[in-house]
Scaffold this motif. Sequence first.
Motif, PDB file in Angstrom:
ATOM      1  N   ASP A 177       0.789  -1.242   0.000  1.00  0.00           N
ATOM      2  CA  ASP A 177       0.000   0.000   0.000  1.00  0.00           C
ATOM      3  C   ASP A 177       0.818   1.288   0.000  1.00  0.00           C
ATOM      4  O   ASP A 177       0.253   2.378   0.049  1.00  0.00           O
ATOM      5  CB  ASP A 177      -0.990   0.016   1.173  1.00  0.00           C
ATOM      6  N   ILE A 178       2.140   1.175  -0.063  1.00  0.00           N
ATOM      7  CA  ILE A 178       2.955   2.398   0.017  1.00  0.00           C
ATOM      8  C   ILE A 178       2.696   3.293  -1.206  1.00  0.00           C
ATOM      9  O   ILE A 178       2.411   4.487  -1.069  1.00  0.00           O
ATOM     10  CB  ILE A 178       4.455   2.045   0.169  1.00  0.00           C
ATOM     11  N   LYS A 208       0.140   3.089  -3.334  1.00  0.00           N
ATOM     12  CA  LYS A 208      -1.278   3.495  -3.368  1.00  0.00           C
ATOM     13  C   LYS A 208      -1.525   4.659  -2.419  1.00  0.00           C
ATOM     14  O   LYS A 208      -2.237   5.619  -2.742  1.00  0.00           O
ATOM     15  CB  LYS A 208      -2.155   2.291  -3.013  1.00  0.00           C
ATOM     16  N   MET A 238      -9.021   4.144 -13.284  1.00  0.00           N
ATOM     17  CA  MET A 238      -7.584   4.275 -13.506  1.00  0.00           C
ATOM     18  C   MET A 238      -6.821   3.213 -12.729  1.00  0.00           C
ATOM     19  O   MET A 238      -7.237   2.810 -11.633  1.00  0.00           O
ATOM     20  CB  MET A 238      -7.078   5.686 -13.180  1.00  0.00           C
ATOM     21  N   ALA A 254      -1.326   5.196 -14.896  1.00  0.00           N
ATOM     22  CA  ALA A 254      -0.266   6.146 -14.529  1.00  0.00           C
ATOM     23  C   ALA A 254       0.892   5.381 -13.911  1.00  0.00           C
ATOM     24  O   ALA A 254       0.684   4.526 -13.047  1.00  0.00           O
ATOM     25  CB  ALA A 254      -0.800   7.174 -13.541  1.00  0.00           C
ATOM     26  N   ALA A 288      -0.317  10.207 -11.872  1.00  0.00           N
ATOM     27  CA  ALA A 288      -1.677   9.817 -11.486  1.00  0.00           C
ATOM     28  C   ALA A 288      -2.539  11.068 -11.283  1.00  0.00           C
ATOM     29  O   ALA A 288      -3.722  11.086 -11.633  1.00  0.00           O
ATOM     30  CB  ALA A 288      -1.651   8.969 -10.212  1.00  0.00           C
TER      31      ALA A 288
END
Length: 210
Positions: free
Chosen positions: A100-101, A103, A173, A193, A199
Motif C-alpha cells: 500500500d505504500i 497506493k 484508472m 499512470a 496519477a
Amino acid sequence: MLDELKQAVLDGDSEKAVQLTERALSEGVGAEKILNEALVAAMDIVGKEYERGDRYVPEMLISAEAMKAAMEVLRPKLVEAGVKARGKVVIGTVEGDLHDIGKNLVAMMLEGAGFEVTDLGTEVTAEKFVQAVKEHRPDILGMSALLTTTMTHMPEVIEALKREGLRDGIKVMVGGAPVTQEYAEKIGADGYAPDAASAVELAKQLVGES
Ligand code: B1M
C-alpha cells in the motif's frame, strides 16, 4: 505566511505545516486560499520535481504527510465553506495484495491536488469496490496492484462494475509496478499512470480538467 506554509510542505515539516495552517485560519485567511495557494501549490511543485528526477519517493512521502497533516486542520473549514472538490476518487489495492505504500502516495497526492479521496485500503475485493462505488458515487475508481498474480483482479472489478450497470458513470484508472499502459488498455481501463505525479495529471484529465 502562505509562502512559509508552502515551504513547510516542501520541506516535509508536518508540525510547522499544522501550526502555520492554524495561524493562517486564525488570522482570517480563507480555507480555500490556504488550500490552493499553499498546499496544492506545494504538492504541484513536489510532483514536478519528482517527474524531473529532482525528488525521490521518501521525500515525496514526507511532503505528502505534511500536506495531509495540514489538511486535517483545514478539512472542517473547507466543508463549512462548501468548497467543492475537484472530483471524487475511490481507491484501493486489489484483492490478495497488501502493498500500500505506492497506493497511499497516489491517494495523498490526489488529495493534495484537491480531489476528495476515499481510500478502501488493501486486499479490496471486486464486491467491496462495487459497494464503495454505489455508496460514494465517485468520478474515478483507482486500483493499485504490485503483484503479477493480483493485477488479474483488475479486469474482474471492471466486469463487476459492468454487471451492476455502474461502468458508464465512472472512469477507471490503474497503476502499480507490474501494470502497464498496454495492460490498462487490454482490460478496458480508462487510464494508467506509472507514478503518483502522473496519477494526478491523469485524474485531472479524466474529470475533464486538463
Ligand atoms: Co512485496 N513484492 N511482496 N512486499 N514488495 C514486490 C512488489 C516485488 C517486486 C519484490 C521482488 O520480488 N523483487 C515482488 C512482486 C513480484 C511480482 O509479482 N512480479 C513482491 C513479492 C513477491 C511479495 C510477496 C509475495 C513476498 C512473499 O511473501 N513471498 C509478498 C506478498 C504479500 C501480498 O501482497 N499478499 C510481499 C510482501 C511485501 C511486504 C509486506 C513485505 C512489503 C509491503 C509493505 C506495504 O506496502 N505496506 C513489500 C514491499 C515493500 C515490496 C517492495 C520492496 C517495494 C514496494 C513499494 O512500496 N515501492 C517491492 C519491490 C520493488 O518495487 N522494488 C515488492 C515503493 C512505491 C512508492 O512504489 O508501489 O510501485 P509502487 O507505487 C508507485 C507506482 O507503481 C504508482 O505510483 C506509486 C508512487 O509513485 N502506482 C499507481 C501505484 N499504485 C497506483 C495506482 C494508480 C496509479 C499509479 O492509480 C490508481
